[in-house]
Scaffold this motif. Structure first.
Motif, PDB file in Angstrom:
ATOM      1  N   THR A  24      -3.701 -73.309 -54.502  1.00 57.49           N
ATOM      2  CA  THR A  24      -3.853 -74.765 -54.532  1.00 57.49           C
ATOM      3  C   THR A  24      -3.519 -75.309 -55.897  1.00 57.49           C
ATOM      4  N   ALA A  25      -4.006 -74.627 -56.921  1.00 59.66           N
ATOM      5  CA  ALA A  25      -3.721 -75.096 -58.270  1.00 59.66           C
ATOM      6  C   ALA A  25      -2.222 -75.108 -58.508  1.00 59.66           C
ATOM      7  N   SER A  26      -1.579 -74.022 -58.085  1.00 59.75           N
ATOM      8  CA  SER A  26      -0.128 -73.947 -58.260  1.00 59.75           C
ATOM      9  C   SER A  26       0.548 -75.081 -57.517  1.00 59.75           C
ATOM     10  N   LEU A  27       0.097 -75.293 -56.299  1.00 64.68           N
ATOM     11  CA  LEU A  27       0.683 -76.352 -55.491  1.00 64.68           C
ATOM     12  C   LEU A  27       0.489 -77.703 -56.148  1.00 64.68           C
ATOM     13  N   TYR A  28      -0.700 -77.883 -56.642  1.00 60.28           N
ATOM     14  CA  TYR A  28      -1.001 -79.142 -57.336  1.00 60.28           C
ATOM     15  C   TYR A  28      -0.042 -79.319 -58.522  1.00 60.28           C
ATOM     16  N   TYR A  29       0.079 -78.273 -59.300  1.00 64.32           N
ATOM     17  CA  TYR A  29       0.982 -78.319 -60.458  1.00 64.32           C
ATOM     18  C   TYR A  29       2.399 -78.682 -60.014  1.00 64.32           C
ATOM     19  N   ILE A  30       2.825 -78.014 -58.919  1.00 65.59           N
ATOM     20  CA  ILE A  30       4.179 -78.273 -58.436  1.00 65.59           C
ATOM     21  C   ILE A  30       4.340 -79.743 -58.050  1.00 65.59           C
ATOM     22  N   ILE A  31       3.313 -80.275 -57.387  1.00 62.00           N
ATOM     23  CA  ILE A  31       3.423 -81.668 -56.940  1.00 62.00           C
ATOM     24  C   ILE A  31       3.468 -82.628 -58.129  1.00 62.00           C
ATOM     25  N   VAL A  32       2.592 -82.375 -59.088  1.00 63.33           N
ATOM     26  CA  VAL A  32       2.485 -83.388 -60.147  1.00 63.33           C
ATOM     27  C   VAL A  32       3.359 -83.114 -61.362  1.00 63.33           C
ATOM     28  N   SER A  33       4.013 -81.938 -61.402  1.00 64.07           N
ATOM     29  CA  SER A  33       4.703 -81.617 -62.655  1.00 64.07           C
ATOM     30  C   SER A  33       5.864 -82.551 -62.943  1.00 64.07           C
ATOM     31  N   GLY A  34       6.414 -83.191 -61.938  1.00 60.47           N
ATOM     32  CA  GLY A  34       7.504 -84.115 -62.211  1.00 60.47           C
ATOM     33  C   GLY A  34       7.015 -85.535 -62.385  1.00 60.47           C
ATOM     34  N   TYR A  35       5.754 -85.670 -62.586  1.00 60.94           N
ATOM     35  CA  TYR A  35       5.168 -87.008 -62.599  1.00 60.94           C
ATOM     36  C   TYR A  35       4.693 -87.352 -64.002  1.00 60.94           C
ATOM     37  N   MET A  36       5.086 -88.496 -64.421  1.00 65.33           N
ATOM     38  CA  MET A  36       4.658 -88.964 -65.749  1.00 65.33           C
ATOM     39  C   MET A  36       3.825 -90.191 -65.601  1.00 65.33           C
ATOM     40  N   SER A  37       2.677 -90.158 -66.121  1.00 68.01           N
ATOM     41  CA  SER A  37       1.897 -91.401 -66.129  1.00 68.01           C
ATOM     42  C   SER A  37       1.132 -91.479 -67.430  1.00 68.01           C
ATOM     43  N   VAL A  38       1.503 -92.440 -68.208  1.00 69.23           N
ATOM     44  CA  VAL A  38       0.802 -92.624 -69.492  1.00 69.23           C
ATOM     45  C   VAL A  38       0.393 -94.076 -69.583  1.00 69.23           C
ATOM     46  N   SER A  39      -0.651 -94.272 -70.281  1.00 71.85           N
ATOM     47  CA  SER A  39      -1.045 -95.665 -70.503  1.00 71.85           C
ATOM     48  C   SER A  39      -1.631 -95.808 -71.889  1.00 71.85           C
ATOM     49  N   ILE A  49       9.878 -87.776 -61.701  1.00 64.03           N
ATOM     50  CA  ILE A  49      11.231 -87.179 -61.749  1.00 64.03           C
ATOM     51  C   ILE A  49      11.268 -85.992 -60.797  1.00 64.03           C
ATOM     52  N   LYS A  50      12.224 -86.036 -59.941  1.00 65.36           N
ATOM     53  CA  LYS A  50      12.384 -84.884 -59.043  1.00 65.36           C
ATOM     54  C   LYS A  50      12.940 -83.722 -59.843  1.00 65.36           C
ATOM     55  N   TYR A  51      12.496 -82.573 -59.474  1.00 62.52           N
ATOM     56  CA  TYR A  51      12.893 -81.375 -60.195  1.00 62.52           C
ATOM     57  C   TYR A  51      14.398 -81.208 -60.210  1.00 62.52           C
ATOM     58  N   TYR A 220       7.773 -80.014 -66.317  1.00 66.74           N
ATOM     59  CA  TYR A 220       8.328 -78.818 -65.673  1.00 66.74           C
ATOM     60  C   TYR A 220       8.289 -77.593 -66.560  1.00 66.74           C
ATOM     61  N   ASN A 221       7.355 -77.548 -67.468  1.00 68.21           N
ATOM     62  CA  ASN A 221       7.323 -76.401 -68.373  1.00 68.21           C
ATOM     63  C   ASN A 221       7.104 -75.100 -67.630  1.00 68.21           C
ATOM     64  N   TYR A 222       6.167 -75.140 -66.655  1.00 69.05           N
ATOM     65  CA  TYR A 222       5.818 -73.886 -65.965  1.00 69.05           C
ATOM     66  C   TYR A 222       6.142 -73.987 -64.476  1.00 69.05           C
ATOM     67  N   TYR A 223       7.136 -74.806 -64.219  1.00 68.16           N
ATOM     68  CA  TYR A 223       7.451 -75.027 -62.797  1.00 68.16           C
ATOM     69  C   TYR A 223       7.770 -73.724 -62.070  1.00 68.16           C
ATOM     70  N   PHE A 224       8.626 -72.952 -62.656  1.00 66.02           N
ATOM     71  CA  PHE A 224       9.034 -71.693 -62.032  1.00 66.02           C
ATOM     72  C   PHE A 224       7.845 -70.770 -61.836  1.00 66.02           C
ATOM     73  N   GLU A 225       7.026 -70.643 -62.879  1.00 64.77           N
ATOM     74  CA  GLU A 225       5.833 -69.792 -62.772  1.00 64.77           C
ATOM     75  C   GLU A 225       4.920 -70.284 -61.640  1.00 64.77           C
ATOM     76  N   ALA A 226       4.830 -71.618 -61.576  1.00 56.86           N
ATOM     77  CA  ALA A 226       3.947 -72.169 -60.522  1.00 56.86           C
ATOM     78  C   ALA A 226       4.456 -71.805 -59.138  1.00 56.86           C
ATOM     79  N   ILE A 227       5.772 -71.900 -58.975  1.00 56.91           N
ATOM     80  CA  ILE A 227       6.347 -71.560 -57.662  1.00 56.91           C
ATOM     81  C   ILE A 227       6.067 -70.114 -57.317  1.00 56.91           C
ATOM     82  N   VAL A 228       6.335 -69.255 -58.242  1.00 61.45           N
ATOM     83  CA  VAL A 228       6.086 -67.830 -58.003  1.00 61.45           C
ATOM     84  C   VAL A 228       4.625 -67.590 -57.666  1.00 61.45           C
ATOM     85  N   SER A 229       3.801 -68.195 -58.539  1.00 61.11           N
ATOM     86  CA  SER A 229       2.361 -68.009 -58.315  1.00 61.11           C
ATOM     87  C   SER A 229       1.962 -68.514 -56.945  1.00 61.11           C
TER      88      SER A 229
END
Lengths: 692, 232
Positions: A24-39, A49-51, A220-229
Motif C-alpha cells: 500500500t505504501a508503495s502504491l501510495y508513493y506511486i500515485i502521489v509521486s508525480g504530484y506537486m502541491s506546495v503552499s 506530472i505524469k511519469y 519520482y526519485n524512488y519511482y522505480f523502487e516503488a514499482i518493484v516494491s
C-alpha cells in the motif's frame, strides 16, 4: 482432546499484513509521486506530472515553473500599472480603497526577500527615465535602461517588455502566453514605460517557486523502487494468500494418547449465516473504498501533513495493514465456511425454507382431511391463476410448476402401488413383511404404517395359534402316554382272565366284552395321537413317486382274506399303464387301509366292492364303492368329522376316527378325499395330482 | 427253566408278564427300576433275556441299556408306551434287540421273546454258509433241501410262496413290483389277477413274521413293490 492452531498460520498472517502495508505504501508513493502541491502564505500551487511526461528537465523549463510565473507576471503587472494610477490620498478614498489594498498586498508579496521574482517598471517622463517600481533594490534606481536589461538577463529567467513597441525579450519557452498576459495590460501601460520581470534562479528567498523547485527536484526519485516494491510485495501477498487459503481452518488435534492429527475446524464466527456475512462484506468493502478515496483526497489536498512526507507514506502503509487485516479476516471466514461445508448450512434462507417445508409436511401428514386435500389444491389453483394472469412468462412458469406437480402425483401413485404390493405379500402369507415407509408422506404414510401394524397383528396371531397347536399336540401325546400305562394292565389282565379257565358262561361273556372295549380304547388312544399329529402338521412325510396301480393291488391283496370272510367281492378296474403320483407310501397305505377296513366292517355281506382307478388331464382318481350293511343316517360330510361313526352299534371295533384320519392324511399330501352317500351306496373318491 | 428279567416301574405289568412267561414255561426275575435291573443282572448270570420299560424313575431304560451293554450282550426287548418312530429308532440304536409298544399283545410279546432267545442261543451254531443257503437275520432258506427256518423253527411254505421268497432273498434290497414277481415266477406276461401275488405275499408274511403288520423280513414298499431288506 486439545487443539493447537498451526503456528505457520500466525506467521504467514503477520507477514501478509506487513507485505500489505508495504504494497500500500508503495502504491501510495506511486500515485502521489508525480504530484506537486506546495503552499506558502496562503498561496497554493498544485500540479500533477505524469511519469511518462517527466523528462527530468530543469524546473525552469517546466510548465510548473511557467504556470507559477504567469501568476506572478499577472500580479506584478497589475501592481505596477495600478500603482501608477494611485497616490497616497487614495488610501482613504472609498472608490479606490479596494485597488489600494490590492496594490499594498501585492507590493508586500513581491517585496524583496519575500520572493524570487524580480521586477522593474520604468517610466520615461519629461524629466528622463525614472524607475518607478521595483523590488530589486535601491541601486536599480540609478541604472539605465540597458543596465537594467543587463541585470535582468543575468537572472536565470527574464522577461523584458517594451509595451510601446510591443517588443519582448525572454528566455522563457512559452513566450506567446506571456505576451498574452502582458497584452491584457496593454492600455494600462503608460507611454514609454518598460517592464522587466525575472526570476533569480539561485532562489535566495523562500517563496513558492523555491518550494516548487525543491519539490520538483524530489519528484519520482524512488519511482522505480516503488514499482518493484509494489510488484514484489503484491506477488508475495498473493502467494501468502494461497497459503492462507490452504491452511484456513486447519488445527492440530492432540488426542489423549498424544498422537496428533490435522483436521479442519471451523471457528464460531464461521457459523454466521451467509446472508448476513454478505451484507457485512459489501458494507465493509464500500466503506473501505470510499474511505480510502476520501483519505487520499484529503492527504493530497489537505494541509495537515505534507502529502509526500514520510509520515504520509507511513500512514498509507498503516492503512494498508488495517485494510488487509479486515479483508483477510472476512476472506478467511468465507474460506473456512466453504471448507467446513457451512456455506449453505448456515444460511438463513435454508433455515426458513427448511422450517416452512417442515411445517407444510407436518400439515400434510397430520392435518385434517380438508386441510390435506383442499388446501394444497386451492393453493395450486390460485398459483396457476395468478401466474397465467401475469402473461406469457407467468404461464410458462405455471406450466413448469404443473409439470413438477404432475411428477409428484405420479410419485404418490407409485408409492401407493408399492403399498398395495406390500399388502399382497402380507396377504399371501408372509406376515412378517414390512413396507418400507422411508420418504412417505400424508395418507400414504398413514396407510403404510397401518398395514405394517396389521401385518404385525397377523404374525402374532399366527404364531400364537401355532404355539397353541403345538401345545395341544404335546398335551395329547403326553395324556395318551399316561393313558397307555393303565390300559396296558387292563388288556394284560383281561388276557390273563381269558386264559384262566372260568366255567361261568356269563362271566366269560363279560370277559369278552371287557376285551373288546379295552382293545377299542387302545385303538382310540393310538388314533388320537395320530390325528393330532397330522392336524398339527407334526407328521413327517416322505413324498416319493409311487404307482397307484401297484398300491391298490398290494392293499387289495392284504385284505383278501378279510373280504373273503364276509364274502365281499372286490372288482378292480385299473389302467394297464402305471399311474404315478407323489405321495408318502406309508401314509397312503394308511388311507387305503382305513377305507378298506371301513368296507370290511360296514359293507353288506356278499356284495361287490367296486375299485376304480382313472386319470384325467392332471389327476389320479380312485373311486371305491360299496353297499352299506346298515343304513347310514348321517350326512356324508359329518362322516369324516371326528368321532362320528355311521352307526352307533355295540360290538364293532374301531374308534370312529378312521375316516377323519384318512382325510387329514390325504390333505397333508396335497390330495383330496371325498365321501358321498346315495341311499346305501357308500362312495369314496381319493384324488391326487398326477406326475407325468 | 429259562430266566427272563422283567423291569418296569408298574408292578401290575411286571406281574402280568410273569404270568405270560410262566405259561410259556419261563420264569421271571423282577425289577422295578434301571439300577435294580443292572444289579440283578450282575448277580445272576443265568438270566437269558431282559424285558425293560423305558420311562422309569431313577435310571431310565435307555441309560440302563447303555450300561448293560458294557458288560453283557444278552437280548434286550424294550417295552414302552412311547410309540413314535423316533423312540423305536433310538431304542434299537442304543443296543436293544427289539421294541414292543404298550399296550401290547401278550402273544406277540411271547413270540418275540422266544425268537430273540433262539437267535441268541443259536449264535453258537453258525449256519454254514453254503452255496445254496440264503440267510437274512433269523431267516434261513436252504435251496438244496427246500427248507425254510425262522429262528430255528421250521416254516411250511407252498411252492409258489417258496419261489417268491427265494426270489426276494436272492436279490436282497431290490424292490420287485407285482408284475415283475409274476413274470418271474409264472413266466408269463402279467395280465389280470394281479391280486394273486399280493395275496401270496400276505400269506408268506403271516407265516414267517412274528407280527405281519410290522414285518422284519418281507417288507412292503407301498406303491412300488416288495423286498427283503439287506443285512446291515
Amino acid at each position: 482432546m486439545r487443539f493447537k492452531k498451526k503456528a505457520g498460520n500466525t506467521f504467514f498472517t503477520v507477514l501478509m499484513f506487513i507485505l500489505a502495508s508495504v504494497a500500500t505504501a508503495s502504491l501510495y508513493y506511486i500515485i502521489v509521486s508525480g504530484y506537486m502541491s506546495v503552499s506558502k502564505d496562503g498561496v497554493t500551487a498544485s500540479q500533477y506530472i505524469k511519469y511518462r511526461d517527466y523528462k527530468g528537465e530543469p524546473f525552469e523549463d517546466t510548465d510548473l515553473f511557467t504556470n507559477e510565473l504567469y501568476g506572478a507576471i499577472n500580479d506584478i503587472t497589475t501592481l505596477c500599472t495600478m500603482r501608477e494610477s494611485l497616490d497616497d490620498s487614495d488610501r482613504y478614498n472609498i472608490e479606490n480603497m479596494d485597488a489600494y489594498s490590492t496594490v499594498m498586498e501585492l507590493s508586500d508579496r513581491y517585496s524583496k526577500g519575500h520572493t524570487n521574482v524580480k521586477y522593474c517598471y520604468q517610466l520615461v517622463d519629461d524629466k528622463g527615465i525614472k524607475v518607478r517600481h521595483s523590488n530589486v533594490g535601491d541601486n536599480i534606481t540609478t541604472m539605465s535602461t540597458d543596465e537594467v536589461t543587463k541585470y535582468f538577463t543575468s537572472l536565470g529567467k527574464y522577461i523584458c517588455f517594451n509595451p510601446d513597441k510591443v517588443q519582448m525579450a525572454t528566455n522563457i519557452n512559452d513566450a506567446i502566453s506571456i505576451e498574452d498576459i502582458l497584452g491584457n495590460f496593454d492600455y494600462n501601460f503608460a507611454e514609454g514605460s518598460r517592464i522587466w520581470i525575472g526570476v533569480d534562479t539561485d532562489y535566495p528567498a523562500d517563496d513558492i517557486l523555491k518550494l516548487s523547485k525543491e519539490t520538483y527536484a524530489g519528484l519520482y526519485n524512488y519511482y522505480f523502487e516503488a514499482i518493484v516494491s509494489f510488484a514484489v510485495s503484491t506477488l508475495l501477498l498473493l502467494a501468502i494468500l494461497v497459503i492462507l487459503t490452504i491452511n484456513a481452518g486447519k488445527v492440530t488435534l492432540i488426542h489423549e494418547d498424544d498422537t496428533q492429527e490435522v483436521i479442519v475446524k471451523s471457528a464460531r464466527i464461521d457459523h454466521i449465516p451467509i446472508e448476513i456475512l454478505a451484507i457485512v462484506t459489501i458494507l465493509t468493502l464500500l466503506l473501505l473504498s470510499i474511505g480510502s478515496e476520501y483519505a487520499l483526497d484529503y492527504l493530497i489536498n489537505g494541509k495537515l501533513i505534507k502529502y509526500n512526507s514520510i509520515t504520509a507514506i507511513t500512514l498509507a502503509g498503516i492503512a494498508g495493514f488495517v485494510i488487509c487485516a479486515i479483508k483477510i479476516f472476512l476472506y478467511l471466514i468465507y474460506v473456512r465456511k466453504f471448507k467446513c461445508k457451512l456455506m449453505w448450512n448456515t444460511s438463513l434462507c435454508r433455515l426458513v425454507l427448511g422450517k416452512s417445508r417442515q411445517a407444510a409436511l407436518d400439515l400434510y401428514d397430520n392435518g385434517s382431511l380438508v386441510v390435506r386435500t383442499w388446501l394444497p389444491y386451492l393453493i395450486f389453483l390460485a398459483l396457476n391463476l395468478v401466474l397465467v394472469l401475469l402473461g406469457l412468462t407467468g404461464t410458462l412458469i405455471a406450466f413448469i410448476i404443473d409439470m413438477f406437480v404432475g411428477v409428484w402425483l405420479y410419485n404418490e401413485s407409485r408409492v401407493r402401488s408399492k403399498i398395495v404390493d406390500g399388502i399382497d405379500v402380507i396377504a399371501g402369507g408372509d406376515a412378517k413383511h414390512k413396507i418400507d415407509t422411508a420418504g412417505m408422506h400424508g395418507y400414504n404414510l398413514n396407510l403404510a404404517e397401518a398395514v405394517n401394524s396389521i401385518g404385525d397383528g397377523i404374525d402374532k396371531a399366527v404364531s400364537t395359534s401355532m404355539k397353541d397347536e403345538r401345545m395341544k399336540a404335546d398335551l395329547i401325546t403326553n395324556v395318551s402316554h399316561d393313558i397307555k400305562t393303565p390300559l396296558t394292565s387292563i388288556i394284560n389282565y383281561v388276557d390273563l382272565l381269558k386264559r384262566a379257565n372260568i366255567e361261568d358262561e356269563t362271566a366269560r361273556g363279560y370277559i369278552d366284552i371287557l376285551e373288546q372295549k379295552s382293545l377299542r380304547l387302545k385303538a382310540l388312544t393310538n388314533d388320537l395321537v395320530e390325528i393330532s399329529k397330522i392336524s398339527s402338521g407334526n407328521i413327517t412325510l416322505e413324498l416319493v413317486n409311487l404307482n397307484m396301480v401297484e398300491m391298490i393291488n398290494q392293499v387289495t391283496g392284504e385284505f383278501d382274506e378279510r373280504f373273503k370272510e364276509k364274502s365281499l367281492i372286490p372288482i378292480l378296474n385299473l389302467p394297464k399303464e402305471d399311474v404315478v403320483i407323489h405321495a408318502d407310501g406309508q401314509a397312503l397305505y394308511r388311507i387305503l387301509e382305513n377305507l378298506y377296513i371301513n368296507i370290511y366292517k360296514y359293507a353288506l355281506r356278499g356284495t361287490r366292492v367296486y375299485i376304480d382307478l382313472a386319470t384325467n388331464e392332471n389327476k389320479a382318481l380312485l373311486t371305491i364303492r360299496n353297499i352299506s350293511a346298515e343304513p347310514v343316517n348321517l350326512d356324508s360330510a359329518m362322516l369324516t368329522e371326528r368321532f362320528i361313526r355311521g352307526d352307533i352299534s355295540r360290538g364293532t371295533e374301531g374308534s370312529g376316527l378312521g375316516l377323519s384320519i384318512a382325510k387329514s392324511l390325504a390333505e397333508a399330501q396335497n390330495g383330496r378325499l371325498d365321501l358321498s352317500l346315495d341311499g346305501d351306496l357308500f362312495k369314496v373318491v381319493v384324488s391326487f395330482d398326477l406326475i407325468v | 427253566m429259562t430266566k427272563i428279567l422283567v423291569c418296569d416301574d408298574d408292578k401290575e405289568i411286571v406281574d402280568a408278564i410273569e404270568m405270560f412267561l410262566m405259561q410259556e414255561n419261563m420264569s421271571a426275575v423282577k425289577a422295578y427300576d434301571g439300577a435294580e435291573a443292572i444289579a440283578k443282572l450282575k448277580e445272576d448270570n443265568e438270566i437269558k433275556l431282559l424285558i425293560m420299560d423305558i420311562m422309569m424313575p431313577g435310571l431310565d431304560g435307555i441309560h440302563a441299556c447303555m450300561e448293560i451293554r458294557k458288560f453283557s450282550s444278552l437280548p434286550i426287548i424294550f417295552l414302552s408306551a412311547k410309540s413314535e418312530d423316533v423312540d423305536k429308532i433310538l431304542g434299537l440304536n442304543i443296543g436293544a434287540d427289539d421294541y414292543v409298544t404298550k399296550p401290547f399283545n401278550a402273544l406277540e410279546l411271547m413270540a418275540r421273546v422266544k425268537s430273540n432267545l433262539r437267535r441268541y442261543t443259536s449264535l453258537g451254531n453258525e449256519v454254514e454258509v453254503k452255496e445254496n443257503v440264503y440267510v437274512t437275520g433269523g431267516l434261513v432258506i436252504n435251496d438244496d433241501t427246500k427248507e425254510v427256518t425262522v429262528d430255528g423253527e421250521n416254516v411250511k411254505l407252498t411252492p409258489i410262496e417258496y419261489n417268491i421268497l427265494l426270489l426276494l432273498v436272492k436279490n436282497k434290497g431290490k424292490v420287485f413290483s407285482i408284475n415283475q414277481i409274476y413274470e418271474s415266477i409264472w413266466e408269463e406276461d402279467a395280465i389280470a389277477a394281479d391280486n394273486i401275488v399280493a395275496v401270496h405275499i400276505r400269506h408268506i408274511r403271516e407265516k414267517i413274521e412274528i407280527n405281519p403288520k410290522e414285518p422284519k423280513y418281507l417288507k412292503v414298499v407301498w406303491g412300488v413293490g416288495y423286498k427283503i431288506e439287506k443285512d446291515n
